[in-house]
Design a protein around this motif. Structure first.
Motif, mmCIF file in Angstrom:
data_model
loop_
_atom_site.group_PDB
_atom_site.id
_atom_site.type_symbol
_atom_site.label_atom_id
_atom_site.label_comp_id
_atom_site.label_asym_id
_atom_site.label_seq_id
_atom_site.Cartn_x
_atom_site.Cartn_y
_atom_site.Cartn_z
ATOM 1 N N LYS A 1 -5.845 2.214 10.651
ATOM 2 C CA LYS A 1 -6.250 0.884 11.105
ATOM 3 C C LYS A 1 -7.429 0.370 10.285
ATOM 4 N N ALA A 2 -8.394 1.244 10.001
ATOM 5 C CA ALA A 2 -9.555 0.829 9.216
ATOM 6 C C ALA A 2 -9.133 0.369 7.829
ATOM 7 N N LEU A 3 -8.172 1.070 7.222
ATOM 8 C CA LEU A 3 -7.709 0.668 5.886
ATOM 9 C C LEU A 3 -6.938 -0.648 5.965
ATOM 10 N N PHE A 4 -6.148 -0.812 7.022
ATOM 11 C CA PHE A 4 -5.420 -2.063 7.198
ATOM 12 C C PHE A 4 -6.393 -3.243 7.305
ATOM 13 N N LEU A 5 -7.481 -3.080 8.049
ATOM 14 C CA LEU A 5 -8.470 -4.147 8.176
ATOM 15 C C LEU A 5 -9.162 -4.411 6.840
ATOM 16 N N GLU A 6 -9.430 -3.341 6.079
ATOM 17 C CA GLU A 6 -10.030 -3.505 4.745
ATOM 18 C C GLU A 6 -9.118 -4.318 3.839
ATOM 19 N N TYR A 7 -7.829 -3.981 3.855
ATOM 20 C CA TYR A 7 -6.879 -4.673 2.998
ATOM 21 C C TYR A 7 -6.645 -6.115 3.470
ATOM 22 N N THR A 8 -6.675 -6.323 4.778
ATOM 23 C CA THR A 8 -6.528 -7.686 5.305
ATOM 24 C C THR A 8 -7.670 -8.569 4.817
ATOM 25 N N PRO B 1 8.247 4.371 16.418
ATOM 26 C CA PRO B 1 8.810 5.087 17.571
ATOM 27 C C PRO B 1 8.408 6.556 17.635
ATOM 28 N N TRP B 2 8.129 7.172 16.467
ATOM 29 C CA TRP B 2 7.764 8.586 16.443
ATOM 30 C C TRP B 2 6.252 8.808 16.609
ATOM 31 N N GLY B 3 5.501 7.731 16.826
ATOM 32 C CA GLY B 3 4.091 7.876 17.163
ATOM 33 C C GLY B 3 3.116 7.559 16.049
ATOM 34 N N ALA B 4 3.591 7.418 14.813
ATOM 35 C CA ALA B 4 2.687 7.128 13.690
ATOM 36 C C ALA B 4 2.372 5.634 13.634
ATOM 37 N N ARG B 5 1.179 5.314 13.160
ATOM 38 C CA ARG B 5 0.819 3.920 12.858
ATOM 39 C C ARG B 5 0.997 3.724 11.357
ATOM 40 N N THR B 6 1.688 2.681 10.981
ATOM 41 C CA THR B 6 1.980 2.464 9.569
ATOM 42 C C THR B 6 1.836 0.995 9.189
ATOM 43 N N ALA C 1 0.291 5.626 6.272
ATOM 44 C CA ALA C 1 0.603 6.127 7.603
ATOM 45 C C ALA C 1 -0.511 7.043 8.104
ATOM 46 N N GLY C 2 -0.762 6.921 9.424
ATOM 47 C CA GLY C 2 -1.758 7.783 10.046
ATOM 48 C C GLY C 2 -1.258 8.248 11.400
#
Length: 211
Positions: free
Chosen positions: A170-177, A191-196, A210-211
């Motif tokens: 999430k932190a990297l996603f916010l940095e890239y945004t 569905p398998w639980g990872a955030r991507t 992915a994290g």
């Protein structure tokens, strides 16, 4: 664990390449040995390069500060490795190769937008490069034609070129945004639980985080 005798041979090979003025070795020397980083390929090949220098380069590649430290470290690790089966090798690294139209433009994107560091570029004009961020390494290779057929890209829109895992996606996603990075897919919970999320580079390569 690396074989010490193979590392000795590798150091001798680096020394031979330097003697033979094999240009790709200059990029390796510049990247791994700090005292060469201000020099270009020609200057590096014009300088003396002893076996001890080559051994220092090999040690740095293996994560040791010196050849002596490498030798000591391998000796200590061998005692542990003797308890493991020789038929169960451990994979230590993977380096996806991305095909791009313009090496310089790709390096600019990965360094300025995605926060990678350029490890090296090779060629005049450059046709090969490597970018690094943390433990992730991506190799960039120039090609004159698209690596994927346009019809395939149109039909299979989610073909990934690489997947990079990290501890705080999430932190990297916010940095890239904040850095206006073009996303192919925003951050989501799978569905398998990872955030991507997926980034699209200028050449259409899709990089999943992915994290």
């Amino acid at each position: 664990m690396p074989n010490f005798e193979n590392l000795r041979k590798k150091a001798k090979q680096f020394k031979r390449w330097h003697q033979d003025r094999y240009y790709p070795v200059a990029a390796e020397i510049r990247h791994w040995l700090a005292r060469y980083r201000h020099l270009d390929d020609q200057q590096i090949l014009d300088l003396g390069f002893k076996l001890a220098d080559a051994q220092e380069l090999v040690a740095a590649q293996a994560g040791f500060e010196s050849w002596a430290a490498l030798k000591k470290g391998l000796t200590e690790m061998s005692a542990t490795d003797q308890r493991k089966s020789a038929s169960q090798p451990t994979l230590l690294d993977a380096q996806p190769q991305l095909f791009v139209d313009d090496i310089q433009a790709a390096c600019d994107f990965y360094s300025q937008k995605l926060g990678f560091t350029i490890a090296f570029t090779y060629g005049e004009p450059p046709f090969y490069a490597q970018v690094v961020r943390g433990a992730a390494r991506l190799n960039l290779r120039h090609v004159d034609m698209p690596a994927f057929h346009p019809e395939l890209r149109q039909r299979e829109r989610d073909i990934l070129s690489a997947t990079i895992t990290l501890d705080d996606v999430k932190a990297l996603f916010l940095e890239y945004t904040a850095n206006s990075v073009p996303f192919h897919q925003p951050l989501r919970l799978e569905p398998w639980g990872a955030r991507t999320f997926i980034v699209c580079d200028p050449d259409g390569n899709l990089i999943a985080f992915a994290g």
